[in-house]
Design an enzyme around this catalytic site. Sequence first.
Site, PDB file in Angstrom:
ATOM      1  N   HIS A  86     -14.420   3.046 -16.421  1.00 55.73           N
ATOM      2  CA  HIS A  86     -13.954   4.020 -17.419  1.00 55.73           C
ATOM      3  C   HIS A  86     -13.751   3.370 -18.787  1.00 55.73           C
ATOM      4  CE1 HIS A  86     -13.403   7.064 -14.337  1.00 55.73           C
ATOM      5  NE2 HIS A  86     -12.876   6.113 -13.586  1.00 55.73           N
TER       6      HIS A  86
ATOM      7  N   HIS B 250     -15.563   4.361  -4.576  1.00 56.74           N
ATOM      8  CA  HIS B 250     -14.442   3.463  -4.251  1.00 56.74           C
ATOM      9  C   HIS B 250     -13.928   3.664  -2.823  1.00 56.74           C
ATOM     10  CE1 HIS B 250     -12.145   6.933  -5.649  1.00 56.74           C
ATOM     11  NE2 HIS B 250     -12.223   6.595  -6.924  1.00 56.74           N
TER      12      HIS B 250
ATOM     13  N   ASN C 264     -10.370   4.443  -0.984  1.00 53.01           N
ATOM     14  CA  ASN C 264      -9.462   5.047  -1.954  1.00 53.01           C
ATOM     15  C   ASN C 264      -9.842   6.501  -2.209  1.00 53.01           C
ATOM     16  OD1 ASN C 264      -7.657   2.698  -3.158  1.00 53.01           O
ATOM     17  ND2 ASN C 264      -9.717   1.879  -2.856  1.00 53.01           N
TER      18      ASN C 264
ATOM     19  N   ASP D 206     -10.185  -6.129  -6.516  1.00 57.07           N
ATOM     20  CA  ASP D 206      -9.149  -6.770  -7.329  1.00 57.07           C
ATOM     21  C   ASP D 206      -8.015  -7.328  -6.489  1.00 57.07           C
ATOM     22  OD1 ASP D 206      -7.958  -4.413  -6.525  1.00 57.07           O
ATOM     23  OD2 ASP D 206      -7.613  -3.624  -8.542  1.00 57.07           O
ATOM     24  N   GLY D 207      -8.094  -7.166  -5.170  1.00 54.44           N
ATOM     25  CA  GLY D 207      -7.047  -7.666  -4.291  1.00 54.44           C
ATOM     26  C   GLY D 207      -5.878  -6.725  -4.137  1.00 54.44           C
TER      27      GLY D 207
ATOM     28  N   ASP E 149     -13.997  -0.037 -11.696  1.00 53.73           N
ATOM     29  CA  ASP E 149     -13.197   1.175 -11.886  1.00 53.73           C
ATOM     30  C   ASP E 149     -12.072   0.905 -12.883  1.00 53.73           C
ATOM     31  OD1 ASP E 149     -12.357   3.796 -11.634  1.00 53.73           O
ATOM     32  OD2 ASP E 149     -11.269   3.477  -9.760  1.00 53.73           O
TER      33      ASP E 149
END
Length: 371
Positions: A55, A206, A209, A238-239, A264
């Site tokens: 984004h 994703h 999620n 990203d963990g 993302d």
Amino acid sequence: MLFKNCTFYNELFEKEFGDIEIENGIIKQIGIINGDGKDMSGLTLIPGFVDIHIHGCGGGDACDESNESLDKITRELAKHGVTSFCPTTMTLGTERLSNIVKVISRYKTSGAKIAGINLEGPFIAMSKKGAQNGDYVRGGTKEEFDLLLESSGNMIKIITIAPEAFDSKEFIEYVSKKCTVSIGHSNADCEECKKAIEQGVRHATHLFNAMTPMTHREPGIVGTVLDDDRIMCELICDGGHINPIVLRNAFDILGEDRAVVVSDSMRGAGLGEGEFELGGQQVFVKKDGKYAVLADGTIAASISNIHTEFKNLISFGIDFKAALKSCTINPAKAIKEDDKIGSIQTGKCADLVFLDENLDIKEVYINGILA
């Protein structure tokens, strides 16, 4: 331009040694080439990263309808070795989305290249909207999609939908002939997901999620897409969005060719702690936070980038080749741009990233030009 003494990953993503000649932004020749050039001894050369779901970053957002914002994004991405990307829209009104994709389609980049446009919504499920603005959630129509496609100059490469949220059969069959249709922000069960795949869905937004989870009796979207070799699956590495244990399990199933690493990320990526706007909503990046959140704590977006996620994957124990493909050629394939970008191969764009022994970036080239 001639790069000498390169240790690089070839089109099969196997390590190779040789020289690489660039002409007019394209890889002209690979091998042992006579002539003087730039000595790249001691560095590792990989293809430029491709982020198909982002984004914003560096203070810019794809939905700002602003060349200045796109400048911020493209320059920030280039710093992190992302050479191609898909600016990604949020769930907004038709007129606004039309204006947004029109601005993006006319933008002349000063950094990372725009490989296409990603529509994340607005044809999603209210129950799984996450950080999307519920005021604009609606059912999809072929007419609205065509309007947006025309406004974008045919640059829309991927769209996220919730197939159970509206009568989507004809929509999927129609749109899947024009771009990649992805399932996401969806409350579909296993059977609804399987039907959507048969109708043309080939991607999952994703993974894990904003979708139905996998349990031992109801596979949900997660289990259904993992089980189907036709589906490529996005992973935010990203963990925070996905636990590393779950990531390892996902890569074991997806293998080398189906995992697609995405950031993302939103405009706050790269800016540290603060308060930002995303899709008309207030989001917060907290000190030492791994992602942005809404006021109620809902995960809003990432603040990472593909280079950081690539290094994360290596630290999580993911095989180097699988990690590299998931950040380069796989996302390029997901948007059908792999004939131009995503690997080091003669005839492709000279989008190159040189890394040191710690996998830190030393130099980035976009179309053969130092970024």
